[in-house]
Motif scaffolding. Structure first.
Motif, PDB file in Angstrom:
ATOM      1  N   VAL A  44       1.073  -1.001   0.015  1.00  0.00           N
ATOM      2  CA  VAL A  44       0.025   0.080   0.127  1.00  0.00           C
ATOM      3  C   VAL A  44       0.850   1.033   0.066  1.00  0.00           C
ATOM      4  O   VAL A  44       2.096   1.249   0.536  1.00  0.00           O
ATOM      5  CB  VAL A  44      -1.039  -0.127   1.336  1.00  0.00           C
ATOM      6  CG1 VAL A  44      -1.732   1.418   1.532  1.00  0.00           C
ATOM      7  CG2 VAL A  44      -1.908  -1.044   1.075  1.00  0.00           C
ATOM      8  N   ASP A  45       0.528   2.381  -0.538  1.00  0.00           N
ATOM      9  CA  ASP A  45       1.294   3.497  -0.825  1.00  0.00           C
ATOM     10  C   ASP A  45       1.049   4.689   0.317  1.00  0.00           C
ATOM     11  O   ASP A  45       1.657   5.567   0.219  1.00  0.00           O
ATOM     12  CB  ASP A  45       1.183   4.240  -2.034  1.00  0.00           C
ATOM     13  CG  ASP A  45       1.616   3.142  -3.213  1.00  0.00           C
ATOM     14  OD1 ASP A  45       2.591   2.609  -3.240  1.00  0.00           O
ATOM     15  OD2 ASP A  45       0.668   2.533  -4.254  1.00  0.00           O
ATOM     16  N   GLY A  46      -0.156   4.328   0.853  1.00  0.00           N
ATOM     17  CA  GLY A  46      -0.455   5.538   1.917  1.00  0.00           C
ATOM     18  C   GLY A  46      -1.879   5.536   2.439  1.00  0.00           C
ATOM     19  O   GLY A  46      -2.603   4.688   1.980  1.00  0.00           O
ATOM     20  N   PHE A  47      -2.312   6.055   3.289  1.00  0.00           N
ATOM     21  CA  PHE A  47      -3.555   6.112   4.052  1.00  0.00           C
ATOM     22  C   PHE A  47      -4.326   7.343   3.817  1.00  0.00           C
ATOM     23  O   PHE A  47      -3.857   8.312   4.149  1.00  0.00           O
ATOM     24  CB  PHE A  47      -3.537   5.667   5.454  1.00  0.00           C
ATOM     25  CG  PHE A  47      -2.570   4.178   5.718  1.00  0.00           C
ATOM     26  CD1 PHE A  47      -3.517   3.238   5.656  1.00  0.00           C
ATOM     27  CD2 PHE A  47      -1.381   4.330   5.909  1.00  0.00           C
ATOM     28  CE1 PHE A  47      -2.744   2.019   5.732  1.00  0.00           C
ATOM     29  CE2 PHE A  47      -0.673   3.043   5.910  1.00  0.00           C
ATOM     30  CZ  PHE A  47      -1.314   1.837   5.928  1.00  0.00           C
ATOM     31  N   LEU A  48      -5.737   7.245   3.612  1.00  0.00           N
ATOM     32  CA  LEU A  48      -6.354   8.437   3.847  1.00  0.00           C
ATOM     33  C   LEU A  48      -7.361   8.071   5.105  1.00  0.00           C
ATOM     34  O   LEU A  48      -7.634   6.987   5.500  1.00  0.00           O
ATOM     35  CB  LEU A  48      -7.760   8.517   2.594  1.00  0.00           C
ATOM     36  CG  LEU A  48      -7.230   8.621   1.317  1.00  0.00           C
ATOM     37  CD1 LEU A  48      -8.273   8.713   0.174  1.00  0.00           C
ATOM     38  CD2 LEU A  48      -6.016   9.952   1.115  1.00  0.00           C
TER      39      LEU A  48
END
Ligand code: 1GP
Length: 252
Positions: A44-48
């Motif tokens: 995964v590249d990031g979180f919202l």
């Protein structure tokens, strides 16, 4: 520009980026650290981070916990102006450009801007386009605006282009969390054809193949939320990441 640049670099390197949406009202906090670490390990590249209501009153501690368990960016995806915190890395500064409700086009932003400045986090101006998706979604209801008709890709393209010309850095095509129908492929193609800025697609995506299709149509960032709220689906995070990262060969 740090996080925006990171997203752009990820898109250039991997073909598209994969973000996981965390709603503090819906995720079991006890399981959060394991989930976050599993996401990072899976590509995964990031979180919202955000939600429509925020009933739990744990927004900031929740982001802290996310940050303690990952080096990936934590980007606020605000449901309202009570979702601003210095603990995050950035915030999607959303304007609901598909609607004609002034509060969600500019009103809330006037109240939020000084708070974002004080928090010292990076605002990423985002044209948020709500798309009709079968049923009334929370995002549509809460924004008090009509969604864009799903059979009108040309209106979506014109709307997105107007947002880009107004200076917005991302276009978010949103079917709504848990949507029955995802954003139509034709619409993603039409918007991607005219826009230079990255196009985010989210809402109702439940399979890696579905996510891949959206990327093939031109989406540069894919968001999933609802599907991963069921812990039985965590095994599929790597499949989602591999499907979205269209430039990277999948190892078999
Ligand atoms: C919602 O686009 C996001 O704002 C993600 O949607 O929860 O349906 O994956 P889902």
């Amino acid at each position: 520009m740090k996080i925006y640049q990171y997203l752009q670099n990820t898109v250039t390197e991997k073909g598209a980026a994969y973000l996981v949406l965390l709603d503090p009202d819906k995720i079991n906090e006890e399981h959060l650290p394991a989930f976050i670490r599993h996401c990072q390990k899976s590509g995964v590249d990031g979180f919202l981070i955000g939600g429509s209501l925020m009933l739990n009153d744990n927004f900031e501690p929740f982001i802290k916990k996310v940050k303690e368990n990952t080096t990936l960016p934590a980007i606020i995806f605000p449901g309202d102006i009570n979702q601003i915190s210095p603990v995050a890395d950035a915030i999607l500064f959303l304007s609901v450009v598909s609607g004609r409700n002034a509060e969600h086009l500019i009103g809330k932003h006037v109240l939020a801007a000084p708070l974002v400045k004080k928090a010292g986090i990076e605002p990423i101006s985002t044209g948020y386009v709500l798309i009709e998706s079968g049923v009334t979604t929370t995002a549509q209801y809460m924004s008090g605006s009509l969604p864009l008709p799903r059979n009108k890709p040309e209106i979506a393209a014109a709307t997105a282009l107007a947002a880009e010309y107004l200076g917005m850095k991302l276009i978010y095509l949103e079917a709504g969390s848990g949507a029955e129908n995802t954003v139509p492929d034709e619409m993603i193609k039409a918007v991607s054809k005219v826009c230079i800025v990255p196009v985010i697609v989210g809402g109702g995506i439940k399979t890696p193949a579905g996510a891949r299709k959206k990327v093939e149509c031109g989406a540069k960032i894919i968001v999933t939320g609802n599907f991963l709220e069921d812990e039985n689906n965590w095994d599929m995070i790597k499949d989602f990441a591999d499907a979205v990262h269209i430039n990277k060969p999948v190892m078999v």
